[in-house]
Enzyme design. Structure first.
Site, PDB file in Angstrom:
ATOM      1  N   ARG A  20       0.835  -1.203   0.000  1.00  0.00           N
ATOM      2  CA  ARG A  20       0.000   0.000   0.000  1.00  0.00           C
ATOM      3  C   ARG A  20       0.868   1.251   0.000  1.00  0.00           C
ATOM      4  O   ARG A  20       0.556   2.236  -0.648  1.00  0.00           O
ATOM      5  CB  ARG A  20      -0.932  -0.001   1.206  1.00  0.00           C
ATOM      6  CG  ARG A  20      -2.014  -1.056   1.058  1.00  0.00           C
ATOM      7  CD  ARG A  20      -3.059  -0.948   2.131  1.00  0.00           C
ATOM      8  NE  ARG A  20      -4.024  -2.033   2.023  1.00  0.00           N
ATOM      9  CZ  ARG A  20      -4.733  -2.502   3.035  1.00  0.00           C
ATOM     10  NH1 ARG A  20      -4.597  -1.986   4.231  1.00  0.00           N
ATOM     11  NH2 ARG A  20      -5.594  -3.477   2.857  1.00  0.00           N
ATOM     12  N   GLU A  32      -4.682  -7.265  -2.722  1.00  0.00           N
ATOM     13  CA  GLU A  32      -6.116  -7.213  -2.421  1.00  0.00           C
ATOM     14  C   GLU A  32      -6.807  -8.520  -2.801  1.00  0.00           C
ATOM     15  O   GLU A  32      -7.679  -9.002  -2.090  1.00  0.00           O
ATOM     16  CB  GLU A  32      -6.790  -6.027  -3.131  1.00  0.00           C
ATOM     17  CG  GLU A  32      -6.447  -4.666  -2.563  1.00  0.00           C
ATOM     18  CD  GLU A  32      -6.856  -4.485  -1.107  1.00  0.00           C
ATOM     19  OE1 GLU A  32      -7.716  -5.229  -0.608  1.00  0.00           O
ATOM     20  OE2 GLU A  32      -6.274  -3.596  -0.446  1.00  0.00           O
ATOM     21  N   GLN A  37     -10.787 -13.270   1.928  1.00  0.00           N
ATOM     22  CA  GLN A  37     -10.944 -14.497   2.738  1.00  0.00           C
ATOM     23  C   GLN A  37      -9.665 -14.922   3.469  1.00  0.00           C
ATOM     24  O   GLN A  37      -9.558 -16.047   3.909  1.00  0.00           O
ATOM     25  CB  GLN A  37     -11.435 -15.679   1.887  1.00  0.00           C
ATOM     26  CG  GLN A  37     -12.921 -15.695   1.668  1.00  0.00           C
ATOM     27  CD  GLN A  37     -13.294 -15.316   0.263  1.00  0.00           C
ATOM     28  OE1 GLN A  37     -12.448 -15.232  -0.615  1.00  0.00           O
ATOM     29  NE2 GLN A  37     -14.560 -15.085   0.040  1.00  0.00           N
ATOM     30  N   LEU A  75      -3.677 -20.701  -0.446  1.00  0.00           N
ATOM     31  CA  LEU A  75      -4.614 -19.577  -0.341  1.00  0.00           C
ATOM     32  C   LEU A  75      -6.046 -19.985  -0.668  1.00  0.00           C
ATOM     33  O   LEU A  75      -6.999 -19.304  -0.288  1.00  0.00           O
ATOM     34  CB  LEU A  75      -4.197 -18.451  -1.302  1.00  0.00           C
ATOM     35  CG  LEU A  75      -2.978 -17.639  -0.878  1.00  0.00           C
ATOM     36  CD1 LEU A  75      -2.450 -16.817  -2.042  1.00  0.00           C
ATOM     37  CD2 LEU A  75      -3.313 -16.725   0.290  1.00  0.00           C
ATOM     38  N   TYR A 115     -15.124  -3.550  -4.926  1.00  0.00           N
ATOM     39  CA  TYR A 115     -14.207  -3.266  -3.810  1.00  0.00           C
ATOM     40  C   TYR A 115     -12.767  -3.165  -4.304  1.00  0.00           C
ATOM     41  O   TYR A 115     -12.067  -2.175  -4.037  1.00  0.00           O
ATOM     42  CB  TYR A 115     -14.314  -4.348  -2.713  1.00  0.00           C
ATOM     43  CG  TYR A 115     -13.146  -4.257  -1.757  1.00  0.00           C
ATOM     44  CD1 TYR A 115     -13.117  -3.272  -0.776  1.00  0.00           C
ATOM     45  CD2 TYR A 115     -12.041  -5.103  -1.891  1.00  0.00           C
ATOM     46  CE1 TYR A 115     -12.021  -3.135   0.061  1.00  0.00           C
ATOM     47  CE2 TYR A 115     -10.943  -4.976  -1.072  1.00  0.00           C
ATOM     48  CZ  TYR A 115     -10.938  -3.995  -0.089  1.00  0.00           C
ATOM     49  OH  TYR A 115      -9.847  -3.855   0.711  1.00  0.00           O
ATOM     50  N   ASP A 133     -16.018  -3.135   1.539  1.00  0.00           N
ATOM     51  CA  ASP A 133     -16.029  -4.590   1.739  1.00  0.00           C
ATOM     52  C   ASP A 133     -16.768  -4.888   3.047  1.00  0.00           C
ATOM     53  O   ASP A 133     -17.370  -3.991   3.653  1.00  0.00           O
ATOM     54  CB  ASP A 133     -14.599  -5.153   1.743  1.00  0.00           C
ATOM     55  CG  ASP A 133     -13.815  -4.675   2.962  1.00  0.00           C
ATOM     56  OD1 ASP A 133     -14.306  -3.780   3.684  1.00  0.00           O
ATOM     57  OD2 ASP A 133     -12.719  -5.203   3.195  1.00  0.00           O
ATOM     58  N   CYS A 187     -12.773  -2.391  14.960  1.00  0.00           N
ATOM     59  CA  CYS A 187     -14.221  -2.642  14.869  1.00  0.00           C
ATOM     60  C   CYS A 187     -14.425  -4.047  14.295  1.00  0.00           C
ATOM     61  O   CYS A 187     -14.980  -4.242  13.227  1.00  0.00           O
ATOM     62  CB  CYS A 187     -14.871  -1.574  13.984  1.00  0.00           C
ATOM     63  SG  CYS A 187     -16.663  -1.556  14.166  1.00  0.00           S
ATOM     64  N   CYS A 194     -14.072  -1.086  21.364  1.00  0.00           N
ATOM     65  CA  CYS A 194     -14.574   0.298  21.356  1.00  0.00           C
ATOM     66  C   CYS A 194     -13.728   1.222  22.233  1.00  0.00           C
ATOM     67  O   CYS A 194     -13.606   2.414  21.946  1.00  0.00           O
ATOM     68  CB  CYS A 194     -16.035   0.321  21.811  1.00  0.00           C
ATOM     69  SG  CYS A 194     -17.088  -0.689  20.772  1.00  0.00           S
ATOM     70  N   CYS A 203     -20.028   7.222  17.240  1.00  0.00           N
ATOM     71  CA  CYS A 203     -20.643   5.933  16.928  1.00  0.00           C
ATOM     72  C   CYS A 203     -22.005   5.771  17.629  1.00  0.00           C
ATOM     73  O   CYS A 203     -22.081   5.685  18.854  1.00  0.00           O
ATOM     74  CB  CYS A 203     -19.697   4.815  17.342  1.00  0.00           C
ATOM     75  SG  CYS A 203     -20.381   3.188  17.018  1.00  0.00           S
TER      76      CYS A 203
HETATM   77 FE1  SF4 Z   1     -16.928  -0.004  16.023  1.00  0.00          FE
HETATM   78 FE2  SF4 Z   1     -18.372   1.948  17.081  1.00  0.00          FE
HETATM   79 FE3  SF4 Z   1     -17.001   0.348  18.664  1.00  0.00          FE
HETATM   80 FE4  SF4 Z   1     -15.738   2.081  17.092  1.00  0.00          FE
HETATM   81  S1  SF4 Z   1     -17.082   2.541  18.795  1.00  0.00           S
HETATM   82  S2  SF4 Z   1     -15.202  -0.053  17.445  1.00  0.00           S
HETATM   83  S3  SF4 Z   1     -17.046   2.098  15.294  1.00  0.00           S
HETATM   84  S4  SF4 Z   1     -18.682  -0.215  17.350  1.00  0.00           S
END
Ligand code: SF4
Length: 333
Positions: A20, A32, A37, A75, A115, A133, A187, A194, A203
């Protein structure tokens, strides 16, 4: 607006991924496709080996199919490798050996979906387009607390939200990568982290304590179960390989026989196992069968390991048979 927080986090926390950083379309494309998977860390050794052997479009377009399958071994989903070569041939013939620079053009090539087209166009060429994705869908479902089941219609709605969130062109490459990284590292599907999330303040699912309930995915179809019995024929230290049909599972790849074709000298039952494909499960039974004569399709284990891709569905049998051959050899010495 969450984009600034996300970009600041990305600058500090992004994994250093050479394909990247280089902004080289060929490397981004290969990586990519490989990462579909497969976790990035797991695919890196394959990526390095592939790029060393096939460093550019010309080399890939001219690569022998067996060699390509061998480079792809481990793969899975070998049709992706076949599509890479098809795409390379098209690029050699129509695009002067390069990948086109827009998502719109890229999407027309074999094996390149929206994607991957978005990832190549935005990361390599800074085109202001999205690449959505499963990771990005998960992040946006939670960010906007989308209670709808994820299907074609809701995916389109989420794509619109992502499109509307795109920053100006100079940030597009990092923005798209930051969404991918957030989905891969923070996430995550189960128990998102979080507490470490740079966009927690924005969020909605977190605010409503619903992050673990989202996204609402369609129930996967139950896998079909197929009973299989393979005959692994052995002559001295060589194993019989059968090229599979060009249609169906493991199309065009080498595997073991499903028919009795040689007269057995000695039969050793192999340990059974189950191999899971995305929509089918093979319950695998097999026998190692020593025979008294061979045809041209017998290969030594050295030849197999150097030149032939044995799909992972057959690896447990291959390993057992290799051990049986080695024990036979020791007994004879
Ligand atoms: Fe995902 Fe929201 Fe938690 Fe951040 S705060 S990890 S966006 S659920």
């Amino acid at each position: 607006m969450f984009q600034d927080d996300l970009l600041i986090w990305y600058e500090k926390n992004a994994r250093k991924l050479e394909f990247r950083e280089k902004k080289d379309a060929y490397s981004i494309w290969i990586s990519e496709i490989m990462a579909q998977q497969t976790r990035i860390e797991a695919m890196l050794p394959y990526y390095h080996r592939f790029i060393k052997e096939l460093p550019d479009m010309k080399a890939l377009s001219e690569c022998d199919d067996e060699k390509l399958n061998k480079l792809w071994q481990g793969l899975g989903y070998y049709s992706r490798a076949r599509n890479l070569k098809k795409c390379a041939i098209t690029c050699m013939e129509q695009y002067d050996g390069k990948l086109p620079q827009t998502k719109e053009e890229l999407i027309k090539l074999p094996g390149i979906g929206p994607y991957t087209a978005g990832a190549i166009a935005s990361i390599a060429y800074d085109e202001k387009v999205s690449c959505v994705d499963g990771n990005v869908i998960r992040v946006f479902s939670r960010l906007y607390d989308i209670e709808l089941q994820i299907n074609t219609k809701t995916k389109k709605q989420i794509e619109k939200l992502v499109d509307a969130s795109l920053p100006e062109k100079k940030f597009i490459s990092h923005y798209n990568q930051s969404l991918m990284e957030l989905g891969a590292l923070i996430c995550i599907p189960q128990n998102p982290k979080c507490d470490l999330c740079p966009i927690q303040n924005h969020c909605l699912a977190f605010k409503r304590k619903r992050q673990n309930e989202l996204p609402i995915l369609k129930k996967k179809k139950e896998r079909r179960i197929e009973e299989k019995h393979f005959f692994v024929y052995v002559y001295k230290d060589s194993i019989h390989l059968e090229k599979r049909d060009n249609k169906g599972l493991l199309a065009g790849l080498y595997g073991f026989d499903e028919k009795e074709i040689f007269v057995p000298l000695k039969i050793t039952p192999l340990k059974e196992y189950t191999h899971v494909f995305s929509h089918v499960e093979w319950k695998m039974k097999g026998d190692c069968i020593f025979v008294s004569k061979k045809d041209i399709h017998f290969y030594t284990t050295k030849e197999i390991e150097e030149s032939y891709a044995i799909p992972s569905a057959f690896q447990p049998f291959y390993k057992q048979v290799k051990e049986i051959i080695e024990n036979e050899r020791k007994n004879c010495d």
